[in-house]
Design an enzyme around this catalytic site. Structure first.
Site, short mmCIF file in Angstrom:
data_model
loop_
_atom_site.label_atom_id
_atom_site.label_comp_id
_atom_site.label_asym_id
_atom_site.label_seq_id
_atom_site.Cartn_x
_atom_site.Cartn_y
_atom_site.Cartn_z
N GLN A 105 106.50 38.65 14.61
CA GLN A 105 107.33 38.35 13.47
C GLN A 105 108.74 39.11 13.55
OE1 GLN A 105 105.33 40.00 9.72
NE2 GLN A 105 107.12 40.81 9.05
N VAL A 325 107.46 49.72 5.25
CA VAL A 325 107.01 48.42 5.32
C VAL A 325 107.76 47.50 6.43
CG1 VAL A 325 105.67 46.49 4.22
CG2 VAL A 325 105.66 49.02 3.12
N GLU A 326 107.14 46.90 6.82
CA GLU A 326 107.91 46.00 7.96
C GLU A 326 108.95 44.84 7.32
OE1 GLU A 326 104.35 42.84 9.16
OE2 GLU A 326 104.06 45.03 8.83
N SER A 327 108.45 44.65 6.07
CA SER A 327 109.39 43.81 5.19
C SER A 327 110.86 44.04 4.76
CB SER A 327 108.71 43.33 3.86
OG SER A 327 108.46 44.57 3.06
N GLY A 328 110.97 45.71 4.75
CA GLY A 328 112.17 46.16 4.81
C GLY A 328 112.27 47.08 3.66
#
Length: 533
Positions: A105, A325-328
């Site tokens: 991702q 969280v990896e989403s930001g």
């Protein structure tokens, strides 16, 4: 120039065999007005067809998002990272009805940015030794893909190995904002995440493609604050106003709009009930013992995301660590399930690619991840097992670069049941499937790569804790009440190294009430600060 148009006009202009880039995370960013029209057009008219779809994150809630495009013939090739919440895509991939390439991702977000800058691709060490490595599978996750070239090459830079992720020219992208003016300047005030929308728009323009923005508000040019504009109008070709925002422009799967998720408000976090003392909580409790004051933490889905936060809150230490969280999203309380990726009371929400810059730059102290299969060398599979294709998501980017990796999993799968009594554990019913196997279905985490980096890696289960050593997996702890031979060694396909100092897991992990981690946690923090000052 009037850039406002409708979904039917956009879809009718798409040529067969085009490459379509989408931007989303679970249901955040989903352009449902467009996706619904594209689905209907194919089912009724048969076109457009044979599209290539590229997307960075898992982008569905099991029924919407990219799940709307899961039809044989509509898409001939998909390039993405995760389909765990897209069951129809899993079937198409397993049945070889679509050519499927699974790439990390974070590397996909960085690839968009590299393409935007005119580069032929992006190089990174992420993926070496895993199924993404061209010496293994090259990210080609089904047989149809293996009949074609990989999107990954092995290269050498200054006598070091890197993987080179090749460019994917984009014909059009459909991304989402909240408000657009007449010229196409776009703001994201109601969106929960910024994601990689800007990079995708720039990459699409680099190849001469069309940039389409779905919004729910349309305003006069010049009325938007310039600092609030996330996508400049010079990048935008068409503006699509959501026809039914309540259904087609939801902020998340659970909410049409909540200002807390977009960072406008902070709400008091209700005191949550303590988790019941069960097999999952035991694993989460042992995992929490690896935390330290100020730790920057990443949580994966499943047992880590469901237990580490609540146990930390119960022990009174959640405020002393930093969840990301990896989403930001940074700080706050992450959500799970189909709303994984957003956070209540986040302290910051940055763009998706920049969060992965921090992760791949070794910014994470501890990452907690789940497992499906583990072998003696410490390799882990979470991406493909049996007939189920899930994908890697951000797992490879994060686990290869975190300073410490803690895998959290039940010892066996498929109905394992335990009885917890008198501070001991008894295996009441063994799971149907072994997780510690001689051969695993796919390498999503490379034990050899980790050993070469001298990375600290633990594998925590309800009955045993293992550590990755240079010689293989070592059993270092065993739960009270568990029989070594019957409950551990007999349930594994291989015999692990058994530590000469094999310890019993701390008894308080199996006791009702708090473990008392908080007192020791803050005492250690005070001692550390005393040394500094």
């Amino acid at each position: 120039m009037n850039k406002k148009t409708d979904a039917q006009t956009i879809v009718s202009s798409i040529k067969n065999e085009s490459t379509l880039a989408l931007c989303g995370f679970t249901l955040m960013g989903a352009c449902e007005t467009f996706l619904k029209e594209l689905e209907d057009s194919f089912l009724i008219k048969g076109y457009p067809n044979n599209l290539t779809v590229i997307h960075a994150a898992g982008h569905s809630d099991r029924k919407s998002g990219i799940e709307r495009l899961a039809y044989k013939g509509l898409v001939s090739k998909i390039i993405g990272s995760h389909w765990g919440l897209a069951p129809k895509w899993g079937e198409l991939i397993n049945n070889n009805e679509v050519e499927a390439h699974c790439l990390p991702q974070g590397q996909l977000t960085h690839l968009f940015r590299a393409m935007a800058g005119g580069k032929p691709g992006n190089f990174s060490k992420v993926g070496i030794g895993t199924f993404v490595d061209p010496r293994i599978e090259g990210g080609r996750i089904n047989e149809k893909a293996k009949q074609n070239d990989s999107y990954v090459d092995l290269i050498s830079i200054q006598r070091e190995e890197y993987l080179f992720y090749k460019e994917v020219p984009i014909d059009l992208c459909v991304i989402r904002g909240t408000t657009a003016d007449e010229f196409g300047n776009v703001t994201m005030e109601d969106e929960a995440l910024k994601l990689e929308a800007l990079s995708i728009a720039q990459a699409t323009k680099r190849y001469g493609g069309k940039v389409i923005i779905q919004v729910k508000n349309y305003v006069k040019r010049g009325t938007l604050s310039s600092k609030d504009v996330v996508i400049p109008g010079i990048y935008v070709d068409d503006i699509l106003l959501a026809e039914e925002p309540l259904q087609e422009h939801r902020q998340t799967a659970c909410s049409f709009y909540n200002p807390v998720f977009s960072g406008w408000l902070k709400e008091p976090l209700e005191e949550i009930d303590a988790l019941p003392l069960d097999i999952r909580k035991i694993i989460g409790r042992r995992a929490v013992k690896e935390l330290f004051p100020g730790a920057i933490v990443n949580l994966g889905t499943g047992i880590p995301g469901d237990t580490v936060g609540p146990v930390s809150e119960e022990e009174g230490i959640l405020g002393a660590i930093n969840l990301t969280v990896e989403s930001g999203a940074i700080g706050g309380q992450p959500l799970g399930g189909t709303d994984f990726g957003i956070t209540r009371n986040a302290e910051a929400i940055i763009e998706h690619p920049y969060q992965f810059d921090y992760y791949t730059g070794r910014g994470v102290d501890i990452t907690y991840m789940g497992t499906a299969e583990v072998d003696f060398q410490g390799n882990v599979n979470v991406s493909k097992f049996g007939s189920k294709t899930v994908g890697c998501g951000g797992f490879i980017d994060i686990t290869q670069n975190a300073r410490k990796v803690v895998f959290c999993s039940t010892f066996t799968a498929g109905g394992c049941e335990v009885v917890i009594k008198d501070n001991k554990i008894k295996i009441a019913k063994e799971g149907k499937f072994r997780k510690f196997k001689e051969f695993i279905g796919q390498i999503t985490f490379s034990g050899d790569y980790s050993k070469n980096k001298n990375q600290e890696v633990l594998y925590i289960t309800e009955r045993a804790v293992f550590k990755l050593t240079q010689d293989g997996l070592m059993l270092i702890e065993i739960a009270p009440g568990v029989d070594l031979n019957r409950d551990i060694l007999a349930q594994m396909d291989f015999k692990p190294i058994i530590s000469n100092n094999l310890k019993e897991m701390d008894v308080e992990i199996f006791s009702e009430g708090k473990m008392g981690v908080g007192e020791q946690f803050y005492e250690n923090d005070f001692k550390q600060q005393s040394v500094i000052y």
